[in-house]
Enzyme design. Structure first.
Site, PDB file in Angstrom:
ATOM      1  N   HIS A   5       3.719  49.084  -8.466  1.00 19.70           N
ATOM      2  CA  HIS A   5       3.462  47.787  -7.829  1.00 19.70           C
ATOM      3  C   HIS A   5       2.425  46.958  -8.559  1.00 19.70           C
ATOM      4  O   HIS A   5       1.920  45.970  -8.023  1.00 19.70           O
ATOM      5  CB  HIS A   5       3.013  48.004  -6.368  1.00 19.70           C
ATOM      6  CG  HIS A   5       3.869  48.977  -5.648  1.00 19.70           C
ATOM      7  ND1 HIS A   5       3.570  50.323  -5.568  1.00 19.70           N
ATOM      8  CD2 HIS A   5       5.071  48.819  -5.047  1.00 19.70           C
ATOM      9  CE1 HIS A   5       4.529  50.944  -4.920  1.00 19.70           C
ATOM     10  NE2 HIS A   5       5.456  50.076  -4.595  1.00 19.70           N
ATOM     11  N   ASP A 208      -6.819  31.875  15.732  1.00 16.39           N
ATOM     12  CA  ASP A 208      -6.261  31.543  17.044  1.00 16.39           C
ATOM     13  C   ASP A 208      -6.866  32.517  18.054  1.00 16.39           C
ATOM     14  O   ASP A 208      -7.454  33.519  17.653  1.00 16.39           O
ATOM     15  CB  ASP A 208      -4.726  31.672  17.033  1.00 16.39           C
ATOM     16  CG  ASP A 208      -4.260  32.994  16.453  1.00 16.39           C
ATOM     17  OD1 ASP A 208      -4.267  33.133  15.220  1.00 16.39           O
ATOM     18  OD2 ASP A 208      -3.919  33.909  17.225  1.00 16.39           O
TER      19      ASP A 208
END
Ligand code: HPA
Length: 239
Positions: A5, A208
């Site tokens: 990766h 939020d």
């Protein structure tokens, strides 16, 4: 080297690395914070960057979303690339009524519904905790931020596998127990750092609130509040 990766070579990453969730945020941090920044990997579009900050080497690379994604990148960075400390800089949803949208949350420890640490320790409830020297370095910068009107909280958070599902009453109970906020990565990060004898810290902006309704942040507010969290993360990274 390279790993499945990561296409960087050994020595391409600095010992300290900032880790946002979003690859575009990583690029933005590299462009605005690092001097002499160069792209060292771009597998799956998740670019990593190394440059300098205040004359010392620093890297940036995103985690992607969730503990499995973060754990893949962090394992390879610690195990194969010699990274010694990762500071996650991300966003979270508020749980505690003490926390408001735009505040900064520094994660002392992370509860989780993930199985990843149960796989490591089937016999016990493993407690993923921050690296104290990094936490202490970040919190030394907090009074300067508070003087500019940005509230900084330090305490426990929840690292969830779900973004769109929560068992009935869980968020309320977590809040009652003083849990500041919910995100999706830190319990994985703190455990993988411990696995490799490395250091880790998470610094979050509350984007939020899950239990208290209030005004949403404007785009400009998001950027200035994120900049505040980034300052604490940089203080930890460079300590
Ligand atoms: N849940 C999980 N992660 C988050 C949230 C949330 O509500 N908000 C920002 N990151």
């Amino acid at each position: 080297m390279p790993t499945p990766h990561n296409s960087a070579k050994l020595g391409d990453f600095a010992p300290a690395l900032l880790m946002p969730g979003d690859p575009l945020r990583a690029r933005r941090i590299a462009e605005t914070v690092l001097a002499d920044s160069r792209e060292v990997t771009s597998v799956r579009g998740n670019s990593g960057f190394t440059g300098t900050y205040q004359g010392r080497p620093l890297s940036v690379m995103a985690s992607g979303m969730g503990m499995p994604s973060l754990t893949i990148y962090a394992t390879e960075l610690f195990r194969d690339y010699g990274v010694k400390r990762i500071i996650r800089v991300g966003t979270c949803g508020g749980l505690s009524s003490e926390v408001e949208v735009g505040d900064v949350v520094v994660a002392l420890g992370a509860h989780t519904d993930s199985h990843m640490n149960v796989a490591r320790f089937p016999e016990i409830n493993y407690a993923p905790v921050a690296s104290w020297p990094l936490l202490e370095a970040a919190m030394r910068e907090a009074p300067a931020l508070e003087a500019e009107g940005v509230k900084v909280h330090v305490g426990s958070i929840m690292s969830s596998d779900h973004f769109y599902f929560t068992p009935d009453g869980l968020n309320e109970r977590l809040a009652q127990y003083g849990t500041l906020a919910v995100e999706m990565e830190t319990a994985g990060l703190y455990a993988v750092a411990a696995e490799f004898g490395a250091e880790a810290l998470t610094v979050l902006t509350v984007s939020d609130h899950l239990l208290v309704s209030g005004p949403e942040m404007t785009h400009e507010e998001r950027e200035t509040r994120f900049a505040g969290a980034l300052r604490l993360a940089l203080a930890a990274a460079m300590s």
